[in-house]
Design a protein around this motif. Sequence first.
Motif, PDB file in Angstrom:
ATOM      1  N   ASP A 174      25.137 110.177 -26.273  1.00  0.00           N
ATOM      2  CA  ASP A 174      25.523 108.692 -25.960  1.00  0.00           C
ATOM      3  C   ASP A 174      26.775 108.170 -25.670  1.00  0.00           C
ATOM      4  OD1 ASP A 174      22.882 108.024 -27.457  1.00  0.00           O
ATOM      5  OD2 ASP A 174      23.705 108.369 -29.570  1.00  0.00           O
ATOM      6  N   GLN A 175      26.824 109.180 -24.413  1.00  0.00           N
ATOM      7  CA  GLN A 175      27.981 108.707 -23.626  1.00  0.00           C
ATOM      8  C   GLN A 175      29.286 108.459 -24.150  1.00  0.00           C
ATOM      9  OE1 GLN A 175      27.054 108.207 -20.518  1.00  0.00           O
ATOM     10  NE2 GLN A 175      24.729 107.452 -20.930  1.00  0.00           N
ATOM     11  N   PRO A 176      29.798 109.627 -24.660  1.00  0.00           N
ATOM     12  CA  PRO A 176      31.303 109.673 -25.325  1.00  0.00           C
ATOM     13  C   PRO A 176      32.317 109.819 -24.321  1.00  0.00           C
ATOM     14  CG  PRO A 176      30.177 111.755 -25.513  1.00  0.00           C
ATOM     15  CD  PRO A 176      29.065 111.056 -25.192  1.00  0.00           C
ATOM     16  N   TYR A 177      31.844 110.427 -22.946  1.00  0.00           N
ATOM     17  CA  TYR A 177      32.825 110.450 -21.797  1.00  0.00           C
ATOM     18  C   TYR A 177      32.820 109.014 -21.117  1.00  0.00           C
ATOM     19  CZ  TYR A 177      31.628 115.400 -22.482  1.00  0.00           C
ATOM     20  OH  TYR A 177      31.500 116.610 -23.047  1.00  0.00           O
ATOM     21  N   GLY A 178      32.200 107.988 -21.378  1.00  0.00           N
ATOM     22  CA  GLY A 178      31.709 106.762 -20.715  1.00  0.00           C
ATOM     23  C   GLY A 178      30.722 106.582 -19.908  1.00  0.00           C
ATOM     24  N   ALA A 179      30.099 105.528 -20.031  1.00  0.00           N
ATOM     25  CA  ALA A 179      28.878 105.249 -19.131  1.00  0.00           C
ATOM     26  C   ALA A 179      28.997 105.472 -17.660  1.00  0.00           C
ATOM     27  CB  ALA A 179      28.220 103.929 -19.236  1.00  0.00           C
ATOM     28  N   ASP A 180      30.272 105.262 -17.455  1.00  0.00           N
ATOM     29  CA  ASP A 180      30.388 105.480 -15.914  1.00  0.00           C
ATOM     30  C   ASP A 180      31.367 106.654 -15.356  1.00  0.00           C
ATOM     31  OD1 ASP A 180      29.099 103.114 -14.987  1.00  0.00           O
ATOM     32  OD2 ASP A 180      31.031 101.652 -15.644  1.00  0.00           O
ATOM     33  N   PHE A 181      31.038 107.738 -16.161  1.00  0.00           N
ATOM     34  CA  PHE A 181      32.212 109.001 -16.077  1.00  0.00           C
ATOM     35  C   PHE A 181      31.932 109.534 -14.756  1.00  0.00           C
ATOM     36  CE2 PHE A 181      31.768 113.630 -16.992  1.00  0.00           C
ATOM     37  CZ  PHE A 181      33.067 113.771 -17.005  1.00  0.00           C
ATOM     38  N   VAL A 182      32.895 109.896 -14.143  1.00  0.00           N
ATOM     39  CA  VAL A 182      32.754 110.684 -12.669  1.00  0.00           C
ATOM     40  C   VAL A 182      33.439 111.923 -12.818  1.00  0.00           C
ATOM     41  CG1 VAL A 182      33.893 110.564 -10.482  1.00  0.00           C
ATOM     42  CG2 VAL A 182      33.408 108.338 -11.723  1.00  0.00           C
ATOM     43  N   TYR A 183      32.472 112.882 -12.421  1.00  0.00           N
ATOM     44  CA  TYR A 183      32.843 114.212 -12.421  1.00  0.00           C
ATOM     45  C   TYR A 183      32.482 115.080 -11.170  1.00  0.00           C
ATOM     46  CZ  TYR A 183      32.431 119.239 -14.193  1.00  0.00           C
ATOM     47  OH  TYR A 183      32.668 120.336 -14.252  1.00  0.00           O
ATOM     48  N   ASP A 184      33.274 115.930 -10.715  1.00  0.00           N
ATOM     49  CA  ASP A 184      32.927 117.055  -9.506  1.00  0.00           C
ATOM     50  C   ASP A 184      33.725 118.215  -9.681  1.00  0.00           C
ATOM     51  OD1 ASP A 184      35.387 116.800  -7.023  1.00  0.00           O
ATOM     52  OD2 ASP A 184      35.724 115.680  -8.586  1.00  0.00           O
ATOM     53  N   GLU A 185      32.991 119.346  -8.926  1.00  0.00           N
ATOM     54  CA  GLU A 185      33.470 120.505  -9.008  1.00  0.00           C
ATOM     55  C   GLU A 185      33.812 120.984  -7.439  1.00  0.00           C
ATOM     56  OE1 GLU A 185      30.881 121.988 -12.793  1.00  0.00           O
ATOM     57  OE2 GLU A 185      30.577 122.899 -10.777  1.00  0.00           O
ATOM     58  N   MET A 186      34.838 121.665  -7.033  1.00  0.00           N
ATOM     59  CA  MET A 186      35.369 122.218  -5.883  1.00  0.00           C
ATOM     60  C   MET A 186      35.818 123.459  -6.245  1.00  0.00           C
ATOM     61  SD  MET A 186      34.299 120.014  -3.538  1.00  0.00           S
ATOM     62  CE  MET A 186      35.496 119.921  -2.060  1.00  0.00           C
ATOM     63  N   VAL A 187      36.070 124.294  -5.157  1.00  0.00           N
ATOM     64  CA  VAL A 187      36.824 125.904  -5.307  1.00  0.00           C
ATOM     65  C   VAL A 187      38.038 125.449  -4.732  1.00  0.00           C
ATOM     66  CG1 VAL A 187      36.865 128.113  -4.407  1.00  0.00           C
ATOM     67  CG2 VAL A 187      34.868 126.988  -5.245  1.00  0.00           C
ATOM     68  N   VAL A 188      39.352 125.953  -5.079  1.00  0.00           N
ATOM     69  CA  VAL A 188      40.622 125.825  -4.637  1.00  0.00           C
ATOM     70  C   VAL A 188      40.688 127.297  -3.573  1.00  0.00           C
ATOM     71  CG1 VAL A 188      43.018 125.960  -4.936  1.00  0.00           C
ATOM     72  CG2 VAL A 188      41.390 124.949  -6.724  1.00  0.00           C
ATOM     73  N   THR A 189      41.301 126.709  -2.517  1.00  0.00           N
ATOM     74  CA  THR A 189      41.543 127.840  -1.372  1.00  0.00           C
ATOM     75  C   THR A 189      42.665 127.892  -1.052  1.00  0.00           C
ATOM     76  OG1 THR A 189      40.906 126.169   0.250  1.00  0.00           O
ATOM     77  CG2 THR A 189      39.160 127.426  -0.435  1.00  0.00           C
ATOM     78  N   GLY A 190      43.655 127.124  -1.434  1.00  0.00           N
ATOM     79  CA  GLY A 190      45.020 127.399  -1.059  1.00  0.00           C
ATOM     80  C   GLY A 190      45.834 126.166  -0.440  1.00  0.00           C
ATOM     81  N   LEU A 191      47.081 126.641   0.102  1.00  0.00           N
ATOM     82  CA  LEU A 191      47.778 125.736   0.670  1.00  0.00           C
ATOM     83  C   LEU A 191      47.934 125.623   2.055  1.00  0.00           C
ATOM     84  CD1 LEU A 191      50.990 126.448  -1.899  1.00  0.00           C
ATOM     85  CD2 LEU A 191      49.121 124.387  -2.079  1.00  0.00           C
TER      86      LEU A 191
END
Length: 384
Positions: A253-270
Amino acid sequence: MADFDIIVYGATGYTGRLVAEYLAGSYPAGVRWAMAGRSLTNLRLVRDDLGLPESTPLLTANSDDAASLRAMCARTTVVITTVGPYQVYGSDLVAACAATGTAYVDLCGEPGWMRQMIDAHHQAAKASGARIVFSCGFDSIPFDLGVLTLQEAARARFGRPAPQVKCRVRSMKGGFSGGTAASLKATMAAAARDPSLIALLASPFALTPGHSGAHQPAGLLPEYDPTINAWVAPFVMAPINTKNVHRTNFLLDQPYGADFVYDEMVVTGLGDLGKAAAEALAKLNPFAGDSGPKPGEGPSKEERETGHFDILFAGLMPDGGRIDAVVTGDRDPGYGCTSKMLAESALCLVQDVAGEGGIWTPGALMGVPLRDRLMAKAGMTFTA
């Protein structure tokens, strides 16, 4: 009372064997478990190769024999299934569990099939009390429970959840099995036969029937991420993990919020090197060609035991505040850690969590009790 707490279905396969080995080594007493598969001869070979006693229960069941699947379900509290691709071999087992009220855990990362099973069996599972939980391995437990851990900390510190969470895989070492490649190929073949699946596979909300939230980052191109001051690239497992995280939010029941935004990426460095690595990784397809492992094959024991993963979750607050959580694992993510996660998920359903029937995510049904088990038993850490 069922004859067994757990049946490992597919115990002669690569991952199923690892699960059986883990149960035998970690729970030599107090857990009633059996191995199942289509060949009694092959089950005996696995039993003997693992050094298990001859009294270890062995059962035959076949994915194309619905009666054998129902008979297997009738004898256990939970079925662990590693028999994939699930869209090819798994539908009758889900139906059998939903009909008999048997709990179920798998390693599925096939969102099109998962949505079909939700549409077909969620209500039947609710009626029978069957607790069906997909994606109880590296996809998607570290990510599902990582967001849960971060949001607990955000509510404690800020009094509200973080409306946006960025998941960044900082390091990961490990291989993939032939079963993983076969699942991806089966998904692509299904989409070619039924183009309507393409939109479903692309949607972050494919597993939340009737709900579509805020616009989500696509994560398809390399980019510089100012949140962590590093370059990032697309993460091959993001398409399934993001869907499961949004389903957890939906089921609770939306404990993170109805408009929750989430993404996943891999860190490759500087710097320039990080940029170049991100661009190269974005072009790489680890499952391309026919030179990879075949079904039943996978990383060696040494590769599994020297693998690891480290994942950062950055929660961004509306006022510019930030809160982080970190999840780590001490083995190859896809198999060394996954076999432990799958077994502990089943044991969590047996020993720790009741809950109503339906088709669940690990985070929505097992949540904190599963996280506690994984930290105590499976070499994982969750910190915030």
